[in-house]
Each structure stands twice: as C-alpha cells, then as structure tokens.
Motif scaffolding. Structure first.
Motif, mmCIF file in Angstrom:
data_model
loop_
_atom_site.group_PDB
_atom_site.id
_atom_site.type_symbol
_atom_site.label_atom_id
_atom_site.label_comp_id
_atom_site.label_asym_id
_atom_site.label_seq_id
_atom_site.Cartn_x
_atom_site.Cartn_y
_atom_site.Cartn_z
ATOM 1 N N LYS A 134 -5.454 14.509 -1.314
ATOM 2 C CA LYS A 134 -4.962 13.127 -1.277
ATOM 3 C C LYS A 134 -4.859 12.626 0.161
ATOM 4 O O LYS A 134 -5.237 11.485 0.468
ATOM 5 C CB LYS A 134 -3.592 13.044 -1.973
ATOM 6 C CG LYS A 134 -3.688 13.101 -3.487
ATOM 7 C CD LYS A 134 -2.399 13.521 -4.140
ATOM 8 C CE LYS A 134 -1.263 12.575 -3.910
ATOM 9 N NZ LYS A 134 -0.064 12.964 -4.697
ATOM 10 N N LEU A 138 -6.980 9.684 2.115
ATOM 11 C CA LEU A 138 -6.289 8.638 2.875
ATOM 12 C C LEU A 138 -6.914 8.479 4.259
ATOM 13 O O LEU A 138 -7.168 7.353 4.714
ATOM 14 C CB LEU A 138 -4.802 8.986 2.997
ATOM 15 C CG LEU A 138 -3.872 7.904 3.544
ATOM 16 C CD1 LEU A 138 -3.852 6.703 2.612
ATOM 17 C CD2 LEU A 138 -2.469 8.449 3.728
ATOM 18 N N SER A 141 -10.392 6.883 3.824
ATOM 19 C CA SER A 141 -10.284 5.470 3.458
ATOM 20 C C SER A 141 -9.921 4.615 4.667
ATOM 21 O O SER A 141 -10.450 3.509 4.853
ATOM 22 C CB SER A 141 -9.237 5.290 2.352
ATOM 23 O OG SER A 141 -9.594 6.015 1.187
ATOM 24 N N VAL A 148 -4.581 1.101 4.810
ATOM 25 C CA VAL A 148 -3.795 2.168 4.186
ATOM 26 C C VAL A 148 -2.328 1.799 4.066
ATOM 27 O O VAL A 148 -1.599 2.370 3.236
ATOM 28 C CB VAL A 148 -3.960 3.496 4.962
ATOM 29 C CG1 VAL A 148 -5.393 3.984 4.883
ATOM 30 C CG2 VAL A 148 -3.528 3.339 6.415
ATOM 31 N N SER A 150 -1.267 -0.769 2.802
ATOM 32 C CA SER A 150 -1.107 -1.489 1.540
ATOM 33 C C SER A 150 -1.013 -0.543 0.351
ATOM 34 O O SER A 150 -0.793 -0.979 -0.781
ATOM 35 C CB SER A 150 -2.288 -2.446 1.321
ATOM 36 O OG SER A 150 -3.501 -1.727 1.119
ATOM 37 N N ILE A 151 -1.172 0.773 0.600
ATOM 38 C CA ILE A 151 -1.116 1.755 -0.470
ATOM 39 C C ILE A 151 0.337 2.087 -0.802
ATOM 40 O O ILE A 151 1.109 2.487 0.076
ATOM 41 C CB ILE A 151 -1.875 3.038 -0.081
ATOM 42 C CG1 ILE A 151 -3.360 2.723 0.107
ATOM 43 C CG2 ILE A 151 -1.691 4.120 -1.148
ATOM 44 C CD1 ILE A 151 -4.181 3.902 0.571
ATOM 45 N N MET A 154 -0.188 7.496 -4.303
ATOM 46 C CA MET A 154 -1.414 8.185 -4.693
ATOM 47 C C MET A 154 -1.036 9.314 -5.639
ATOM 48 O O MET A 154 -0.158 10.120 -5.325
ATOM 49 C CB MET A 154 -2.161 8.736 -3.473
ATOM 50 C CG MET A 154 -2.615 7.681 -2.482
ATOM 51 S SD MET A 154 -3.426 8.402 -1.020
ATOM 52 C CE MET A 154 -4.929 9.055 -1.751
ATOM 53 N N ILE A 168 -5.126 5.519 -6.795
ATOM 54 C CA ILE A 168 -4.495 4.838 -5.659
ATOM 55 C C ILE A 168 -3.853 3.557 -6.166
ATOM 56 O O ILE A 168 -4.511 2.720 -6.773
ATOM 57 C CB ILE A 168 -5.516 4.512 -4.559
ATOM 58 C CG1 ILE A 168 -6.184 5.798 -4.058
ATOM 59 C CG2 ILE A 168 -4.841 3.784 -3.396
ATOM 60 C CD1 ILE A 168 -7.229 5.557 -2.977
ATOM 61 N N PHE A 170 -1.837 0.139 -5.138
ATOM 62 C CA PHE A 170 -1.589 -0.747 -4.015
ATOM 63 C C PHE A 170 -0.331 -1.593 -4.245
ATOM 64 O O PHE A 170 0.093 -1.799 -5.389
ATOM 65 C CB PHE A 170 -2.798 -1.656 -3.777
ATOM 66 C CG PHE A 170 -4.048 -0.921 -3.391
ATOM 67 C CD1 PHE A 170 -4.307 -0.614 -2.072
ATOM 68 C CD2 PHE A 170 -4.957 -0.514 -4.364
ATOM 69 C CE1 PHE A 170 -5.453 0.082 -1.706
ATOM 70 C CE2 PHE A 170 -6.103 0.179 -4.016
ATOM 71 C CZ PHE A 170 -6.355 0.485 -2.680
ATOM 72 N N GLN A 175 -5.246 -1.236 -8.508
ATOM 73 C CA GLN A 175 -5.419 0.209 -8.566
ATOM 74 C C GLN A 175 -6.881 0.575 -8.328
ATOM 75 O O GLN A 175 -7.781 -0.231 -8.555
ATOM 76 C CB GLN A 175 -4.977 0.760 -9.929
ATOM 77 C CG GLN A 175 -3.515 0.529 -10.252
ATOM 78 C CD GLN A 175 -3.120 1.104 -11.599
ATOM 79 O OE1 GLN A 175 -3.966 1.559 -12.368
ATOM 80 N NE2 GLN A 175 -1.838 1.101 -11.900
#
Length: 217
Positions: A134, A138, A141, A148, A150-151, A154, A168, A170, A175
């Motif tokens: 995970k 990240l 991404s 990131v 805005s995540i 996870m 993921i 948000f 998603q």
C-alpha cells in the motif's frame, strides 16, 4: 463463546436513550454471523429507534478466529494493548501452544482496519506485506502526479475473481481500485523478509503506516 454487554446509549441527534449491545469478545468459528456483521460494520453502528439516524460507535473488541489462528484487538488506546499483552504473556503455556500453531496477533485502531485484517487473512496473505505494498502504491501514485493528500484511506479488497486489489478512498468520496498480483506480493515479501521479521514483535502490535515507515526507512 462470544461475550457481549448491553449499555444505554443516547442518540446524538434526538437524545433518545436506548440499549446498545457491545461485543467484548467474538469467536468467529462459533458465531459466523457475528463475523459477517464485523465485516459489514453492523456491530459498530448505532441506529436510533426514534429518529432513525445511524451513528458509528467504536468500542474495544477482541476478534478470535481459532481455525485461522488469528486474534485482532480493536482499540485506539496504547495502554490497552500493553494490558492485553500482559494477559497474553502471563499465560506462557497457552502462548507457547498458540506460537507453535502460528498464531497472528494484531492491534487495530478502527473498524475498517479490523475488517481489512480479517479479509487479508481469509485470503491467506501476510498483512505486513500488504501494508508495505500500500505504501509503495502511494509512492508510485505521488510520482505519477496523483494528489496523495486527497487520499482518505487505503484498504485491501479481495475481488470477486479471487484477485487482490487495493481500494483507494478519496476525501471527495471517489474511489479507485489498484490491482496487485501474486508476483508483487511474493517479491515484496522476499526482498524485505529480514526487515519484516526484525520489526515484528511478539503479541499484539499495530501493523500500519507507522510500522511500514520503519521497514522502508
């Protein structure tokens, strides 16, 4: 057997008072219907009988799957984890038997993490490896331009095709599903085996983003 207590709870919306059942101990093998309610979150939702509003309620809960040799303790209190480990280590004979059986002990701080750990172990995966993957997703991404920050979360998610995915979530409610294959899981576990074992303690332990940071530092 599973154990519960009943407490009076006031609705945050209309202040209606009603009973709410909290489960201190869940034995998944003996009460599979409770396992399903853990996975869908039902055991941790208060529904007001007067106004109909639903509110999440998180409370300490020990989840035990005897067949899969898994024990999960839901709490956000570090001192409670120390107490649970004290109880565990004060019974050396039981702990030794469970150690030989390959028991996994984990602490989780919220209901989503509790359900996630159950699903991971149901799929016969190592949750430590999944947490590392995970974080790698990240990093990747972020390098590819994703915001990131805005995540919101996870989580591991087993698809209907019996494949593995990372969900993921948000902050805006959107998603995204990122597939992960068996080769990535095996490669990650093989490359970081020594660090994983070195940073895994006996007894209940949080395996989360803070733990992964030690592995990848």
């Amino acid at each position: 057997m599973s154990k519960c207590t009943t407490n009076e709870v006031s609705c945050p919306e209309c202040e209606n008072k009603q009973n709410f059942v909290t489960w201190q101990n869940i034995i998944a093998d003996l009460d599979p219907e409770l396992k399903e309610k853990v996975l869908n979150g039902e055991l941790f939702v208060f529904t007001c009988e007067k106004c109909g509003k639903k509110f999440p309620i998180t409370y300490p809960c020990l989840y035990h799957d005897m067949e899969k040799h898994l024990m999960l303790y839901l709490t956000a209190d570090a001192d409670s984890i120390k107490e649970m480990n004290k109880v565990l280590f004060d019974s050396p004979e039981t702990f030794e038997i469970q150690a030989r059986q390959g028991y996994v002990y984990r602490a989780v701080s919220n209901v989503n993490e509790l359900a996630e750990k159950i699903m991971i172990h149901d799929m016969k995966l190592d949750d430590r490896v999944i947490e590392i993957i995970k974080m790698l997703i990240l990093f990747k991404s972020g390098n590819e331009g994703m915001d990131v920050d805005s995540i919101a979360g996870m989580f591991y998610y087993p698809s209907k095709e019996h494949k593995h995915e990372i969900l993921i979530m948000f902050a805006d409610g959107k998603q995204s599903l990122i597939p992960i294959d068996d080769d990535l899981i095996k490669e990650t576990k093989g490359n970081l085996k020594e660090k994983i074992e070195k940073n895994t303690q006996e007894g209940y332990q949080f395996i989360n983003i803070e733990w992964v940071s030690k592995i990848l530092s």
